[in-house]
Design an enzyme around this catalytic site. Structure first.
Site, PDB file in Angstrom:
ATOM      1  N   GLU A 162       0.812  -1.226   0.000  1.00 20.35           N
ATOM      2  CA  GLU A 162       0.000   0.000   0.000  1.00 20.35           C
ATOM      3  C   GLU A 162       0.842   1.272   0.000  1.00 20.35           C
ATOM      4  O   GLU A 162       0.731   2.125   0.875  1.00 20.35           O
ATOM      5  CB  GLU A 162      -0.990  -0.041   1.164  1.00 20.35           C
ATOM      6  CG  GLU A 162      -1.922  -1.242   1.062  1.00 20.35           C
ATOM      7  CD  GLU A 162      -2.845  -1.438   2.246  1.00 20.35           C
ATOM      8  OE1 GLU A 162      -2.852  -0.589   3.166  1.00 20.35           O
ATOM      9  OE2 GLU A 162      -3.560  -2.462   2.268  1.00 20.35           O
ATOM     10  N   ASN A 203       2.159  -4.887  -3.271  1.00 17.97           N
ATOM     11  CA  ASN A 203       0.784  -5.316  -3.010  1.00 17.97           C
ATOM     12  C   ASN A 203      -0.064  -4.100  -2.644  1.00 17.97           C
ATOM     13  O   ASN A 203       0.379  -3.240  -1.883  1.00 17.97           O
ATOM     14  CB  ASN A 203       0.796  -6.321  -1.850  1.00 17.97           C
ATOM     15  CG  ASN A 203      -0.521  -7.030  -1.631  1.00 17.97           C
ATOM     16  OD1 ASN A 203      -1.054  -7.655  -2.540  1.00 17.97           O
ATOM     17  ND2 ASN A 203      -1.049  -6.950  -0.413  1.00 17.97           N
ATOM     18  N   HIS A 239     -10.145  -6.345  -2.720  1.00 17.89           N
ATOM     19  CA  HIS A 239     -11.209  -6.143  -1.739  1.00 17.89           C
ATOM     20  C   HIS A 239     -12.318  -5.373  -2.457  1.00 17.89           C
ATOM     21  O   HIS A 239     -12.279  -4.145  -2.562  1.00 17.89           O
ATOM     22  CB  HIS A 239     -10.697  -5.335  -0.543  1.00 17.89           C
ATOM     23  CG  HIS A 239      -9.707  -6.061   0.313  1.00 17.89           C
ATOM     24  ND1 HIS A 239     -10.046  -7.203   1.023  1.00 17.89           N
ATOM     25  CD2 HIS A 239      -8.404  -5.816   0.590  1.00 17.89           C
ATOM     26  CE1 HIS A 239      -8.982  -7.628   1.699  1.00 17.89           C
ATOM     27  NE2 HIS A 239      -7.973  -6.809   1.446  1.00 17.89           N
ATOM     28  N   GLU A 268      -5.964 -10.788  -1.793  1.00 17.41           N
ATOM     29  CA  GLU A 268      -6.753 -10.609  -0.571  1.00 17.41           C
ATOM     30  C   GLU A 268      -8.232 -10.514  -0.918  1.00 17.41           C
ATOM     31  O   GLU A 268      -8.951  -9.620  -0.467  1.00 17.41           O
ATOM     32  CB  GLU A 268      -6.307  -9.348   0.185  1.00 17.41           C
ATOM     33  CG  GLU A 268      -4.821  -9.310   0.521  1.00 17.41           C
ATOM     34  CD  GLU A 268      -4.424  -8.095   1.362  1.00 17.41           C
ATOM     35  OE1 GLU A 268      -5.318  -7.434   1.939  1.00 17.41           O
ATOM     36  OE2 GLU A 268      -3.217  -7.803   1.447  1.00 17.41           O
ATOM     37  N   ASP A 270     -12.068 -10.481  -1.344  1.00 21.84           N
ATOM     38  CA  ASP A 270     -13.400 -10.623  -0.772  1.00 21.84           C
ATOM     39  C   ASP A 270     -14.336  -9.672  -1.516  1.00 21.84           C
ATOM     40  O   ASP A 270     -13.886  -8.722  -2.159  1.00 21.84           O
ATOM     41  CB  ASP A 270     -13.455 -10.412   0.753  1.00 21.84           C
ATOM     42  CG  ASP A 270     -12.685  -9.208   1.262  1.00 21.84           C
ATOM     43  OD1 ASP A 270     -12.579  -8.195   0.530  1.00 21.84           O
ATOM     44  OD2 ASP A 270     -12.189  -9.255   2.405  1.00 21.84           O
TER      45      ASP A 270
END
Length: 350
Positions: A162, A203, A239, A268, A270
């Site tokens: 990030e 990432n 996400h 990651e 979802d």
């Protein structure tokens, strides 16, 4: 979750499963004898993984599925700085080791996460001012000590996590403010020195679609490759949220990183929704999981997919996004949702 909410979700899930032509009774148990998501992904030369966290590992029903359905594991928190170096120069590998050992017992690989991030840092690091020389030494020691500890035990590292704002500018972190943008190349070089065989990733979230933030990563990756800085891949966290729309340029985005000679991974995943869940939302969620799986399969250098834990029981979403949830392919009772079956179908299973 309140009982009434849980009942509504169960009803919506059953309705969605019936609408999809999926059995919800004893016949559904037959799915357990079919190939796992990992086995289906392996047929395409991919992996299918899940994040996990140490407090969950006392849940035997949870760990049984974690150990059988997936072939890649990411420690959600156990390898972050606050956990691994809680006091300066004092390292604690307890949580990371527990997950690595569990993965090895289950013949799974580990995506190690994460070395350099602006969040979840210990007070000793954030509670004082550092000169550039001091902080550079602290960063190098932390990276190399941790990477050496796990040398030969992990598949890859999320080295820098990030690093950019939504507009593509550098995030104003302790690392950027004190060391400038060069900290990213330094971190990659130091990690490579400590374990030349681990795959090294950048990432971030909200870089699934082509746009200012993903453009910044593309330019950074292109620059790092031109300077022969060791970088193997870019992790797109994925996400996603139903209310913000699906990133339709995902496949094109994966492809352009591939053209730089880089692997990509959905790291990651979802897909959250505004609660309560209903059949329509669950069906849309399933389609999104199908789409992102197909996008990864369509790009040769997209190496795999990791869901950010596999069950709503342990999702991070409700605590961080009040009123949202139901984001994962299994529900709170570890029962598969339409999203699970959509992933199976995308991977060529039934």
């Amino acid at each position: 979750m309140r009982k009434t909410t849980r009942l509504r979700l169960a009803g919506a899930l059953a309705a969605a499963l019936v609408a999809a032509g999926i059995a919800t009774g004893p016949a559904a148990q037959a799915s357990q004898k079919q190939p796992t998501l990992a086995e289906l992904a392996q047929r395409h030369g991919r992996y299918f993984g899940s994040a996990t966290d140490n407090p969950e590992l006392t849940d035997t029903a949870y760990t049984a599925m974690l150990g059988s359905e997936f072939d890649m594991i990411t420690p959600g928190n156990g390898m972050k700085w606050y956990a691994t170096e809680p006091q300066q120069g004092v390292f604690d590998w307890t949580n990371g080791d527990e997950i690595v050992n569990l993965a090895r017992k289950n013949h799974q690989r580990v995506r190690a996460h994460t070395l350099v991030w602006h969040s979840q840092l210990p007070d000793w690091l954030t509670g004082r001012e550092w000169t550039a020389t001091e902080l550079r030494a602290v960063l190098k020691k932390h990276i190399q000590t941790e990477v050496r500890h796990y040398r030969g035990k992990v598949y890859s590292w999320d080295v820098v996590n990030e690093a950019f704002n939504e507009d593509g500018t550098y995030r104003d972190t302790i690392w950027y403010k004190t060391l400038g943008p060069g900290y990213i190349a330094d971190a990659l070089r130091w990690a490579h020195q400590a374990d030349p065989h681990a795959k090294l990733y950048l990432n971030d979230y909200n870089i699934e679609a082509v746009g200012p933030k993903s453009d910044a990563y593309y330019q950074l990756a292109k620059d790092l490759k031109a300077r022969h800085v060791p970088l193997d891949g870019v992790g797109l966290q994925a996400h996603l949220a139903l209310q913000y729309g699906y990133p339709t340029s995902l496949e094109d985005n994966l492809r352009r990183f591939s053209r730089l000679g880089l692997d990509t991974a959905l790291t990651e995943v979802d897909v959250r929704m505004i609660l309560p869940a209903d059949a329509e939302k669950l069906a849309t969620q399933a389609q999104w999981y199908r789409n992102l799986t197909q996008a990864c399969l369509a790009v040769r250098r997209c190496v795999g997919i990791t869901v950010w834990d596999y069950t709503d029981k342990y999702s991070w979403i409700p605590a961080f996004f009040p009123g949202e949830g139901a984001a994962l392919p299994w529900d709170e009772q570890l029962a598969p949702k339409p999203a699970y079956f959509a992933i199976r179908e995308a991977l060529g299973g039934k």
